[in-house]
Structures are given as C-alpha cells and as structure tokens.
Scaffold this motif. Structure first.
Motif, short mmCIF file in Angstrom:
data_model
loop_
_atom_site.label_atom_id
_atom_site.label_comp_id
_atom_site.label_asym_id
_atom_site.label_seq_id
_atom_site.Cartn_x
_atom_site.Cartn_y
_atom_site.Cartn_z
N ASP A 1 3.83 5.64 -5.64
CA ASP A 1 3.76 5.60 -7.11
C ASP A 1 2.54 6.30 -7.66
O ASP A 1 2.35 6.37 -8.89
CB ASP A 1 3.76 4.14 -7.60
CG ASP A 1 5.09 3.43 -7.34
OD1 ASP A 1 6.08 4.14 -7.10
OD2 ASP A 1 5.11 2.20 -7.36
N GLY A 2 1.68 6.80 -6.80
CA GLY A 2 0.48 7.50 -7.25
C GLY A 2 -0.64 6.58 -7.67
O GLY A 2 -1.58 7.01 -8.36
N ASP A 3 -0.58 5.32 -7.25
CA ASP A 3 -1.59 4.34 -7.66
C ASP A 3 -2.67 4.12 -6.60
O ASP A 3 -3.61 3.38 -6.84
CB ASP A 3 -0.93 2.99 -7.96
CG ASP A 3 0.02 3.09 -9.15
OD1 ASP A 3 -0.24 3.91 -10.05
OD2 ASP A 3 1.02 2.34 -9.16
N LEU A 4 -2.51 4.78 -5.44
CA LEU A 4 -3.52 4.63 -4.38
C LEU A 4 -4.65 5.62 -4.66
O LEU A 4 -4.42 6.80 -4.90
CB LEU A 4 -2.89 4.92 -3.02
CG LEU A 4 -3.64 4.42 -1.79
CD1 LEU A 4 -3.75 2.90 -1.81
CD2 LEU A 4 -2.93 4.89 -0.52
N ILE A 5 -5.88 5.13 -4.65
CA ILE A 5 -7.03 5.97 -4.99
C ILE A 5 -7.22 7.02 -3.90
O ILE A 5 -7.30 6.71 -2.71
CB ILE A 5 -8.30 5.12 -5.14
CG1 ILE A 5 -8.13 4.15 -6.31
CG2 ILE A 5 -9.51 6.03 -5.37
CD1 ILE A 5 -9.29 3.19 -6.46
N ALA B 1 2.19 1.70 -3.48
CA ALA B 1 1.14 2.23 -4.34
C ALA B 1 0.93 3.72 -4.09
O ALA B 1 0.71 4.49 -5.04
CB ALA B 1 -0.16 1.46 -4.12
N THR C 1 0.83 -1.20 0.00
CA THR C 1 0.00 0.00 0.00
C THR C 1 0.87 1.25 0.00
O THR C 1 0.56 2.24 -0.68
CB THR C 1 -0.93 0.00 1.23
OG1 THR C 1 -1.72 -1.20 1.23
CG2 THR C 1 -1.87 1.20 1.19
#
Length: 239
Positions: free
Chosen positions: A234-238, A231, A228
């Motif tokens: 990396d900017g992938d967490l909503i 993520a 988490t």
C-alpha cells in the motif's frame, strides 16, 4: 549457442540461519529459506532492507557471519548482473569475447558467438564502442548478453533496472523472460511493485534485515500474510 536447461538440473539454494554482522551491527538477521526449481523470485523491501546482502550471500560473494548458505547438490553455473554493470575497459565486442575466453570457448568461435549475442540484445551497431561509454541501458544489455553467452543455470540480478528509462527497462525485463524460458532460474531484486507483478513467480520481502514473507506472487499481492507486507504494497512502509 545456448541450450535449454532442464529444471531438475538446478539444485535448491538453502539459507539456514544465515546472518551478516558488520562492526558489531547486524545488517541481516538470521535467515532461513530455500529457493527451489526454475522460478523467477523477486526480492523486495525498502532501502537498507538487506536485499543486496541476500544476493551476495546467494552468489558466494559474501560469507555469512553465522549460519550457512549452500546448494543442495552440485553448485550450478551462475552469473550476476549488478545495478552498475562491471565492464572491462574494452569494446563491447571484446567484453564478450574475453568472457568466452575465460570460459574456455575455442578462439575461432568467440567472435561469431559474441556477435550473435550482441545482435540478440540489440547491440550490433555498438560492437566497437568502448563499453564504459555506453548508456546505462546499453551497459545493462551488454552485461546480460555476457551472461547469456555463459548459459547460467542461475542468474542473479541486483536492481538491474534502477534509474533506467522505460524502453531500457522493457528490454531488461524481456531479457529476464528469455533467460527463464531457456531454463535459467532467476533471483532478482527490485523496488518496483509493478515489475514484480509482471515478472515474479514468488516474492521475498525483507525489512530492516529481517525476512517478512516469502510466498507465491499471487498470494503475496492479494492475500499477504503479514501486516508489514500489506503496508509495503500500500506504500505505507517507510523507505
């Protein structure tokens, strides 16, 4: 005016199973962690992660629904700066002299000390301006000047640079560095990864009211312990 604060004077802040429940909804899951020494801790996470709740629990503005939040030792002098500073309907100078009056500073010293703080934060030309008509960046600097006068051992900052222009953001960050150099422990929330890289000694990541990770900044950004966290970086967490 302000004095250097010895690191050992700052007791540890402990969260032991502290949670926040509102109207049957758990907003902050049971949280166990500690903050030791004179460090700059950046608290991060998406909107609704529980960052502001953690800050309010830490500062004593909110009581946990369960568990404990306490200082291991005598509670230190504290100050808090919010995203939208809480300022009186008075001039910039009067906001500072009032804070000094409340803290018990002799009246003859209040204006000289307040003017010294205004000068430190680049606000001298605005001392007679009503505080609530200042720009967002000026209001934040005034709130920081007020905190500076009170020489807190611990300073809480809740999204202090949100919506500020780059110059105002740099001014706030410089103030954070100055506070820490004086010996003040920093606990600050931010959405800005680059800001955390610039300022943090350690980082706390919250997501959906849960503690995901608390580690030294270098390890947090280079070898995160949680998928988490990776993520999030990396900017992938909503959000």
């Amino acid at each position: 005016m302000a004095h250097q604060l010895p690191e050992l004077a700052i007791p540890a802040l402990r969260f032991e199973g502290a949670s926040v429940v509102h109207r049957g909804q758990t907003l902050l899951q049971p949280l166990t962690l500690s903050f030791d020494g004179c460090r700059r801790t950046l608290v991060m996470g998406p909107n609704g992660a529980g960052k502001s709740l953690l800050m309010r629990l830490a500062h004593g503005l909110l009581l946990p629904s369960a568990g404990q939040v306490y200082w291991k030792g005598k509670p230190p002098r504290q100050a808090m700066v919010f995203q939208r500073p809480v300022l009186l309907k008075r001039s910039a100078l009067d906001n500072l002299t009032y804070a000094l009056a409340v803290s018990g500073t002799p009246w003859r010293s209040r204006k000289p000390l307040a003017r010294e703080a205004l000068a430190r934060f680049g606000l001298s030309p605005l001392e007679r301006r009503p505080a609530r008509v200042l720009s967002g960046g000026e209001q934040q600097r005034l709130a920081l000047a007020r905190a500076w006068l009170l020489a807190p051992e611990v300073l809480f900052l809740d999204e202090p640079t949100a919506a500020l222009d780059p110059a105002s953001m740099r001014a706030v960050e410089a103030a954070v560095v100055d506070f820490h150099a004086r010996g003040t422990r920093i606990l600050m929330t931010t959405h800005d990864l680059n800001q955390a890289k610039r300022l943090a000694d350690d980082v706390v990541l919250l997501h959906e009211g849960r503690l995901i990770e608390h580690s030294d900044a270098e390890r947090f950004f280079t070898t995160p312990a949680s998928p988490t966290t990776r993520a999030f970086i990396d900017g992938d967490l909503i959000w």
